[in-house]
Design a protein around this motif. Structure first.
Motif, PDB file in Angstrom:
ATOM      1  N   CYS A 190      44.289  45.483  31.362  1.00  0.00           N
ATOM      2  CA  CYS A 190      45.736  45.360  31.565  1.00  0.00           C
ATOM      3  C   CYS A 190      46.070  45.101  33.030  1.00  0.00           C
ATOM      4  N   ILE A 191      45.509  45.920  33.912  1.00  0.00           N
ATOM      5  CA  ILE A 191      45.825  45.749  35.330  1.00  0.00           C
ATOM      6  C   ILE A 191      45.250  44.446  35.863  1.00  0.00           C
ATOM      7  N   LEU A 192      44.079  44.066  35.380  1.00  0.00           N
ATOM      8  CA  LEU A 192      43.472  42.801  35.788  1.00  0.00           C
ATOM      9  C   LEU A 192      44.363  41.627  35.408  1.00  0.00           C
ATOM     10  N   THR A 193      44.938  41.682  34.210  1.00  0.00           N
ATOM     11  CA  THR A 193      45.751  40.580  33.710  1.00  0.00           C
ATOM     12  C   THR A 193      47.145  40.557  34.313  1.00  0.00           C
ATOM     13  N   LEU A 194      47.766  41.721  34.447  1.00  0.00           N
ATOM     14  CA  LEU A 194      49.179  41.784  34.806  1.00  0.00           C
ATOM     15  C   LEU A 194      49.447  41.830  36.314  1.00  0.00           C
ATOM     16  N   ALA A 195      48.488  42.288  37.106  1.00  0.00           N
ATOM     17  CA  ALA A 195      48.713  42.436  38.545  1.00  0.00           C
ATOM     18  C   ALA A 195      49.167  41.150  39.238  1.00  0.00           C
ATOM     19  N   PRO A 196      48.685  39.955  38.836  1.00  0.00           N
ATOM     20  CA  PRO A 196      49.166  38.737  39.505  1.00  0.00           C
ATOM     21  C   PRO A 196      50.668  38.519  39.419  1.00  0.00           C
TER      22      PRO A 196
END
Length: 443
Positions: free
Chosen positions: A84-90
């Protein structure tokens, strides 16, 4: 279509985190497997082979140990917060791409060219601050500013890697930090002071080495054209500072009052903050194209990261309590009981060696974070977190296959070995010494 599967997986997991419906538990795991499958088709080279190997081994181990489907579901759920954080952080970078924030930053950095010491400090500090938000995009941004200066490739390699790597010690927006603290069950609020301290000391050390290098190799980029920043530029810099400050303080406050997982908090902030930005600035029209870029380009480009994180997480979960894992854990426990210094050297040596040959550090760091028990080692959780993050950061600096190394190699026209080992090897050795001393102090 792939982006919708991945984003749906993230939103379903965040919903499951708060509602905890059992049927939703299985649905989100199914979405994770679908996302993994569509990404593995598009992935190439060694990451694809490694991910298939770890995923297959993880499933086989879970079944072989009698865990069955439930164990596999638990293993996937264990790694979903990281996805989740990998995908949404951008998404956090979207507001910064609007309205001249980066142009104002360019003007600010341009006024530092008259003094190499201030110039180096400005570049590395900019990367230190923006890397948690923009990730590798911060390096691309700074490179655009420096491209006209024609700096020697050696100094560019040092600037980029020193500024970027130090943020990996402390920022909850970096997957390295969130993953290690998540697996060690250590709140960010208890760790962040020590992480920032190590980062700032490393940043200072890097700048000292940069200045020493420049004294022997003068850059000749002295600029006398120093013009005061315009009012709109000052306003943009203030807004940029407030934005970054809110990113740092908000998750800590939410964690303190709610005790939610920091990974969930950061994922929620990644979604909500751009929406709030659009609401208060009324720049919805400008936000829309960047959302389309995120959905249609950024997310589809995460093939390698998604398959590696998913497979490494399941494999790390499955390998717990196996005879091999117990042997490695027993060896490290024995070493730790004899010498904390030797234990630190062994852990760093394992991570750096594995990463240097092309394996993503998540594979080995996740396994170590899940296997090592601070109480059994006789050290504090904070000390173990510092050690694992130190090993992760320095392995990324040295490995010619890491994302930052490959990007900088392309920018400066040098090989990964030249960028990592030759340009930054001495810096890595000094930071390793500094980090191990902090580890021993906290142990």
């Amino acid at each position: 279509m792939k982006s919708y599967f991945i984003l749906s997986m993230c939103l379903l997991f965040l919903t499951y985190y708060f509602l905890n419906f059992n049927w939703l538990r299985y649905l989100v795991v199914i979405m994770a497997f679908i996302s993994f499958s569509v990404c593995i088709i598009r992935a190439h080279g060694f990451p694809r082979i490694l991910a298939i190997g770890m995923m297959g081994s993880g499933i086989a181990l879970e079944i072989g140990q009698g865990g069955g489907i439930e164990a596999i579901v638990d293993g996937i759920l264990f790694v979903l917060p990281l996805l989740c954080i990998l995908t949404l952080a951008p998404l956090l970078s979207v507001p910064l791409k609007i309205g001249g924030y980066f142009k104002a930053l360019d003007s600010f950095l341009g006024n530092m060219l008259h003094n190499p010491k201030i110039f180096f400090a400005g570049i590395t500090a900019t990367l230190f601050i923006l890397s948690p938000v923009l990730n590798l995009g911060s390096v691309r941004l700074v490179d655009e500013f420096l491209s006209n200066l024609k700096l020697p490739s050696a100094i560019s390699s040092k600037l980029y890697l020193v500024g970027f790597s130090t943020a990996m010690f402390w920022s909850p927006y970096f997957t390295s930090v969130t993953m290690v603290l998540y697996y060690l069950e250590l709140p960010v609020g208890k760790y962040i002071f020590f992480g920032i301290s190590l980062s700032l000391l490393s940043l200072l050390l890097g700048n000292i080495l940069l200045v020493a290098w420049e004294e022997k190799h003068p850059l000749n980029i002295i600029s006398t054209d120093i013009s005061p920043l315009e009012r709109w530029e000052r306003n943009r810099l203030v807004m940029l500072s407030l934005y970054v400050s809110s990113l740092l303080l908000t998750p800590l406050l939410i964690e303190y009052f709610t005790e939610w997982s920091m990974i969930v908090i950061v994922s929620l902030i990644s979604i909500v903050l751009p929406l709030l930005w659009g609401t208060f600035t009324r720049e919805w029209i400008q936000l829309s194209p960047h959302w389309n870029v995120f959905r249609n380009q950024t997310v589809p480009m995460m093939n390698n990261e998604i398959i590696l994180f998913t497979s490494a997480g399941l494999f790390g979960h499955a390998v717990q309590d196996t005879s091999f894992a117990l042997m490695i854990t027993g060896f490290l426990n024995t070493v730790a009981h004899h010498s904390f210094l030797l234990f630190a050297v062994c852990v760093m040596g394992i991570v750096i060696t594995v990463t240097y040959v092309g394996i993503h550090p998540i594979a080995v760091v996740a396994a170590l974070a899940m296997q090592l028990e601070p109480n059994e080692l006789g050290i504090s959780s904070i000390a173990l977190a510092i050690l694992l993050l130190l090993a992760w950061s320095l392995s990324v600096l040295l490995s010619p296959f890491s994302g930052i190394n490959l990007l900088v190699s392309k920018m400066v026209g040098r090989s990964g070995v030249e960028v990592g080992l030759l340009s930054n090897g001495f810096y890595v050795s000094l930071v390793a010494t500094l980090g191990i001393l902090m580890f021993l102090f906290l142990s």
